[in-house]
Structure formats: C-alpha cells, structure tokens
Design an enzyme around this catalytic site. Structure first.
Site, PDB file in Angstrom:
ATOM      1  CG  ASP A  69      -1.426  -1.299   1.786  1.00 56.70           C
ATOM      2  OD1 ASP A  69      -1.385  -2.189   0.874  1.00 56.70           O
ATOM      3  OD2 ASP A  69      -1.827  -1.350   2.820  1.00 56.70           O
ATOM      4  CD  GLN A  85       2.223  -0.891   5.543  1.00 55.82           C
ATOM      5  OE1 GLN A  85       2.132  -1.975   5.830  1.00 55.82           O
ATOM      6  NE2 GLN A  85       2.634  -0.055   5.938  1.00 55.82           N
ATOM      7  CD1 TRP A 132       1.276  -3.759   9.261  1.00 53.49           C
ATOM      8  CD2 TRP A 132      -0.673  -4.398   9.173  1.00 53.49           C
ATOM      9  NE1 TRP A 132       1.170  -5.184   9.202  1.00 53.49           N
ATOM     10  CE2 TRP A 132       0.037  -5.488   9.329  1.00 53.49           C
ATOM     11  CE3 TRP A 132      -2.193  -4.678   9.361  1.00 53.49           C
ATOM     12  CZ2 TRP A 132      -0.527  -6.954   9.327  1.00 53.49           C
ATOM     13  CZ3 TRP A 132      -2.717  -5.873   9.056  1.00 53.49           C
ATOM     14  CH2 TRP A 132      -1.815  -6.816   9.234  1.00 53.49           C
ATOM     15  NE  ARG A 198      -6.136  -4.140   8.103  1.00 52.01           N
ATOM     16  CZ  ARG A 198      -6.936  -5.384   8.373  1.00 52.01           C
ATOM     17  NH1 ARG A 198      -7.079  -5.612   9.758  1.00 52.01           N
ATOM     18  NH2 ARG A 198      -7.510  -6.034   7.635  1.00 52.01           N
ATOM     19  CG  ASP A 199      -5.332   0.285   6.962  1.00 50.34           C
ATOM     20  OD1 ASP A 199      -4.425  -0.279   7.506  1.00 50.34           O
ATOM     21  OD2 ASP A 199      -6.008  -0.627   6.351  1.00 50.34           O
ATOM     22  CD  GLU A 253      -7.369  -4.982   4.113  1.00 48.71           C
ATOM     23  OE1 GLU A 253      -6.645  -5.492   4.893  1.00 48.71           O
ATOM     24  OE2 GLU A 253      -7.516  -4.863   2.865  1.00 48.71           O
TER      25      GLU A 253
HETATM   26  N1  DQQ Z   1      -2.139  -3.538   3.974  1.00 41.97           N
HETATM   27  C1  DQQ Z   1      -1.598  -3.228   5.333  1.00 41.97           C
HETATM   28  C2  DQQ Z   1      -3.053  -3.031   6.055  1.00 41.97           C
HETATM   29  C3  DQQ Z   1      -3.849  -3.044   5.000  1.00 41.97           C
HETATM   30  C4  DQQ Z   1      -3.422  -3.571   4.173  1.00 41.97           C
HETATM   31  C5  DQQ Z   1      -0.577  -4.379   5.698  1.00 41.97           C
HETATM   32  C6  DQQ Z   1      -4.360  -3.378   2.845  1.00 41.97           C
HETATM   33  O1  DQQ Z   1      -2.874  -2.225   7.167  1.00 41.97           O
HETATM   34  O2  DQQ Z   1      -5.194  -3.092   5.699  1.00 41.97           O
HETATM   35  O3  DQQ Z   1       0.491  -4.404   5.142  1.00 41.97           O
HETATM   36  O4  DQQ Z   1      -3.271  -4.157   1.736  1.00 41.97           O
END
Ligand code: DQQ
Length: 590
Positions: A69, A85, A132, A198-199, A253
């Site tokens: 991401d 990421q 993340w 998350r996110d 997400e």
């Molecule tokens: N990738 C991250 C998460 C997210 C996901 C982890 C989406 O935070 O939800 O690498 O591709």
C-alpha cells in the site's frame, strides 16, 4: 479479419516450457491481513520464469524488495512524499512474518523519485510486530503528522500510533519520531474485533474546530468507519456513532474520505473550509482486490457520512479501478490545487517469481481525481507530469476501421508507451441490448464478450504486447449497448492471452459507463504500457483498469511487441485521432 490465434485447447495440453513437474493451476494466495482471510490473486503454481524486462520503467517502485500500500502520501514544502508498506528484507510478503516498515521516497514531480531510508520501523511496544498503513495530515502551523496502525503481537492486535518529523527543516523529512503517548487509540469499543481495526484516514476539521479521523473496523461482524475526534491530533476520543457503517461486508481496509466539488477539476483540502455544494467520497478497500466508493454528503449536524445512494449489494458499488488496483490513497496537492490518488498493483505471477525477480509490487501512475458535473461519478486521469517522459510521437488521423480491420501502430517503443486514441461511432443503430444483470459480474461478461466475438458496436480498441504470430496479446476494448434510457459502454482489459505461461492468473477485467451518443459520439482510450503494467483510462477516465501481464516474449526478447487498433463490430468506427509516444525511463525504479 482479426488475427487471433485460439490457444485454449493448445495450452491445455502444453508441457511446462520453463521448469518441470509442475501441475498448473490458477489459484489465489491468502493475504495475511488481520484474521479475515482475503485472497490476493496470484499464481502459486505458475512456472517460474524471471524476466528482467518485467520490471516497470516509469511506474513507482523502490530499487528492490516487496512493496504494497501507498501510505501517508503528501505534498509538503515543495516536495512530494510517498511512504509505502515495504519489506526491507526481501521481495516476499512480510505480512506472513510481520515487521513491515514504512518505506519512504521523495519527488519534485511525482514521476522521478529519490529513495530514502525507511521512515517508520517497528521498534516500540505499540508497533513491535509491524507498522501498517496510515495517513499524513498537515496541521495548521505547517506541521506534518502521520497516524498509522501498529501491530502489537502475533495475534495481530491493532492500535493507532502517531509519528512526527524529527527535523522540519530537513527538506526530505528523513527521520520520524514516535509520539510519547503511543498508542493514541486503542481498540476499546464494544463489539470490535481488535485484529480488524486499522488504516486511519487523513484528518479533517469538523464544525466544532476539532480534528476528525476515521479508522476501518469490523464491528459486530460488519464494516464500520469508526470516527474519532481530537483537539491536538495526539489525544483522541471516539465519537459514539461511526462515520458510516454497512452490513454488506465485514471489514474495510485503507479508508479514504475526501471532499469534491461537482464539475470542478480542482481538489479540496480537508483542513480548510469546504465550500457549499461540495460532496464527500468514502472509499473503502475490500477483499484484497476491490477499491470501491460511495458519493454522498458529510452531514455536519449528525457528524456522519450520508451516501446519495445505498446499494445493499456491494458488487454494484462503483470502483476506483476495475483491475489490479488496491489500497488506494488520495491526498490534496496544494502545489497544483488538485487531488491525487494512486494504489498498489500487486504481482500476479507466483511468489517464487517475486523472490527470483528481487522485487514485487508497483504503484499505479498518480492520477488526478475529481467529480463529474452531475455529481455522480469520479473521473481520473494520469497526472500531466507523466507527459514529460513522452518521446518520439506518432500521429494518425481519420482512420476508418471496418468490421475485422486491424491497423498496426508502428514507430514507437511498444513495450513502453503512452497511447491516446478516440473512436468515433458512425451510427448507433447496431447497438445490442444491454442486460443489467451483467453489472453483477463484469469480468464474466468480458470473458464472454472477448475481442474475437463480433458485436453490433464493438468490440473495438487496442491489441497490445502482441507477439509476432499473435500467440500472446492483451486486448483493451469497448462495446456499446442500448439500455432503457441511454447507452452503456463496456470496457474490458482482457489478459487471457497475455502470456503463454501456463497457470498464470489472467482475468478479463471490465467495467461499464454511461454514454450519451448524441452529445459525445466519441469514446476515448488512453493506455499506458510499461512492460508488465498496462494501465487504461476509458471514456475520459470514467472506467480505469490497471493490469499486470507477463508475456513470454518479453522475457525471451523475441522480436518486438506489436500494437494494433482494431474493430470487430458490425458498425464501422472512425479514429479521428491516434497519438502515441515511446516513454522514457523515470528515475524511480533503477
Ligand atoms: N495492508 C496493510 C494493512 C492494510 C492492508 C498491511 C491492505 O494496514 O489493511 O501491509 O493491503
């Protein structure tokens, strides 16, 4: 006649040309996000072959290793920052072993990038198992701030953390410090699955002058965009109701929440006052494959997002992109007053290919995103900076494509190209009837209505990355249908013959858009070809399809890849204008 070679039967009996003893199967590999199992399309049993020429030359990727991401994209003090990421240890998905970090690159033009050391790494109790995805916000007083998800343990319990630049006078903001009060948000909500939390989004200011963010969550088995408030971005309290929730899925997400003004190509900054007449967009990422959005209003009294239309069946939700485009992130570009969006496009060959190539994952071209004048549909277009890579233009006018015609586009580097082509319809009478049930599964319809299947109006479009004898080729094409009120255009990016490698995941992606024949007459297609990346924009950016392809010809370096414009519909189409360029390599991936 369209010179396609029908390979299905032949492929079925073909022994693996590249390694031995492998049973071919198209499978999907589990994506280890949270506890829910999502399936990222890959081809674990595809014969592994590694071509240096699969590496893209102008799509964003760091020099090596795995990325996924985009996170925290921002423009600050003359510099674009892209965090992502990143696995510093190799080109495999580290979410299996955790410990993913925030890679960091900077750019002056969104095209040429300088790779820096990772900005955020797991080294505190509140992110020890991985840093993340999250977002950047620029607070008043010119303070950039990042909020991101920290993984606490092997069970993937998730919390939200803050990081701030160590030294704001460093133009590249190389070093980041974590807030002393991390985690700033804990998963203490009744019914919340703490491994599906998350996110966090970029912040926006509510009517009370307080900052808001939303965090994607699974609440009582449903998807929720949980809403939090803060005065200083460091101390957060939860607003009792979510910004929005839905029972049509169980986890969202990489939420994105932003304002747009219908018909204005310009973007809006969420940290400033939002003008009257603006709409809001809630983008959600689901199932490791789909970035979907809703358009609506941000109801200030209720402090909630209210979609204009609620579709219970998420298969009908509009998508930012109908191809391999996930975890998209947008940001306001104050340099040009526009909103930019981009996303992760994963490899779809095998994970052993990822390791052998030494890299895996790219980002789409950054795209300007805006709302159409009816306030109904988002439109996207590659940022104009990409045009600085164009060279060697070729130009054709007034081509007539009758049923079965194939026109070869020569004179450019067809592995690395930017093609803009308009198709003008001479009449609409031959349009076949539209069946609304196709909307539930456009990929299925694209499989049934491939480039070699004649239609009334269409298929017409491009055949690209074609080998000398057409055994390999990728088709991007349109068909026009008559619906009750109007016309519907189907755009497909069909990868089924993109590679002779058995066992590869090669879908036929597709999306529909409405077409006003009387007003428009022309359907435009822009396709960016960058070796293993094929990124297409149909109808002026109404349907976008990002795709990844792995032709054998590219590895073997046999001949050149051919490119054609074609028509295989009964009605003749005119190409009033076709322009194409070779594309230079950007400073990013070397
Ligand atoms: N990738 C991250 C998460 C997210 C996901 C982890 C989406 O935070 O939800 O690498 O591709």
């Amino acid at each position: 006649m369209l010179m396609t070679v029908h390979l299905q039967g032949w492929l079925a009996g073909l022994a693996c040309m590249f390694s031995t003893g492998i049973v071919f199967q198209i499978l999907v590999r589990p994506c280890s996000n949270g506890e829910g199992v999502f399936f990222c399309p890959q081809s674990p049993k595809a014969c592994s072959i590694v071509g240096k020429r699969y590496r893209t030359d102008y799509h964003f990727q760091p020099p090596k290793n795995w990325i996924n991401d985009p996170c925290g994209s921002m423009y600050y003090n003359g510099v674009y920052h892209e965090f992502y990421q990143y696995n510093p240890n190799g080109s495999y998905n580290p979410n299996i072993s955790y410990n993913i970090v925030w890679g960091h690159s900077v750019s002056m033009d969104l095209i040429n990038w300088i790779n820096l050391e990772p900005a955020i790494e797991p080294d505190t109790p509140s992110d020890i198992s991985g840093c993340w995805t999250g977002s950047a916000t620029i607070l008043s007083g010119d303070q950039p701030i990042i909020i991101y998800t920290g993984l606490l343990d092997i069970q993937k319990h998730q919390v939200q953390n803050i990081a701030l630049p160590k030294n704001r006078s460093d133009p590249y903001l190389r070093e980041w410090t974590k807030a002393h009060n991390n985690p700033v948000i804990q998963p203490v909500v009744p019914g919340l699955n703490s491994s599906q939390f998350r996110d966090p989004t970029t912040g926006w200011i509510g009517p009370d002058g307080l900052w808001r963010i939303a965090v994607g969550a699974e609440l009582n088995g449903y998807s929720a965009a949980l809403l939090y408030k803060s005065e200083d971005f460091l101390n957060w309290t939860r607003v009792e109701h979510p910004l929005y929730s839905s029972n049509s899925s169980n986890m969202w997400e990489c939420l994105d929440f932003f304002a747009v003004l219908p018909g204005s190509g310009g973007g809006l900054d969420l940290s400033s006052a939002i003008p009257n007449g603006a709409k809001h967009v809630l983008k959600v990422s689901m199932n490791c494959t789909d970035d979907m959005y809703m358009i609506g209003v941000y109801d200030l009294k209720r402090d909630a997002f209210v979609p204009d239309t609620v579709l219970d069946d998420s298969r009908l939700w509009p998508r930012i992109d109908y191809g391999n485009f996930y975890a998209s992130k947008s940001f306001f570009d104050s340099k040009h007053g526009r909103r930019i969006i981009w996303a992760w496009s994963s490899e779809t060959d095998s994970s052993s290919d990822d390791v052998a190539k030494g890299w895996a994952g790219i980002h789409s071209i950054p795209r300007t995103i805006w709302l159409d004048s009816h306030g109904k549909q988002l439109l996207q277009w590659p940022v104009e900076e990409i045009e600085s890579l164009r060279t060697n233009e070729i130009n054709h006018q007034a081509l007539e494509l009758k049923k079965g015609d194939l026109f070869e586009i020569k004179g450019i580097e067809t592995l690395q190209a930017d093609v803009e082509i308009d198709f003008e319809l001479t009449s609409i009478n031959d349009a076949d009837p539209f069946d609304p049930s196709w909307l539930f599964d456009t990929e299925k319809h694209c499989r049934e209505a491939g480039a070699s299947v004649h239609g009334g109006i269409g298929p017409f479009g491009l055949v690209i990355l074609a080998s000398d004898n057409m055994e390999e080729h990728t088709d991007v094409h349109f068909r026009v249908y008559k619906s009750q009120q109007n016309y519907m255009v189907l755009m497909c990016s069909d990868l089924r013959r993109s590679s002779l490698r058995p066992g590869l995941y090669t879908p036929a992606y597709g999306g529909f858009f409405e077409f006003d024949f009387e007003k428009e007459r022309k359907i435009s297609l822009r396709t960016l070809i960058d070796r293993s990346a094929v990124e297409s924009f149909g109808g002026g950016g109404r349907v976008c399809i990002m795709a990844r392809v792995y032709p054998v010809a590219l590895v073997d370096d046999i001949g050149c890849a051919h490119m054609y414009a074609f028509n295989n519909g009964s009605a003749t189409v005119i190409v009033p204008q076709l322009r194409a360029w070779s594309m230079r390599r950007a400073q990013a991936s070397v």
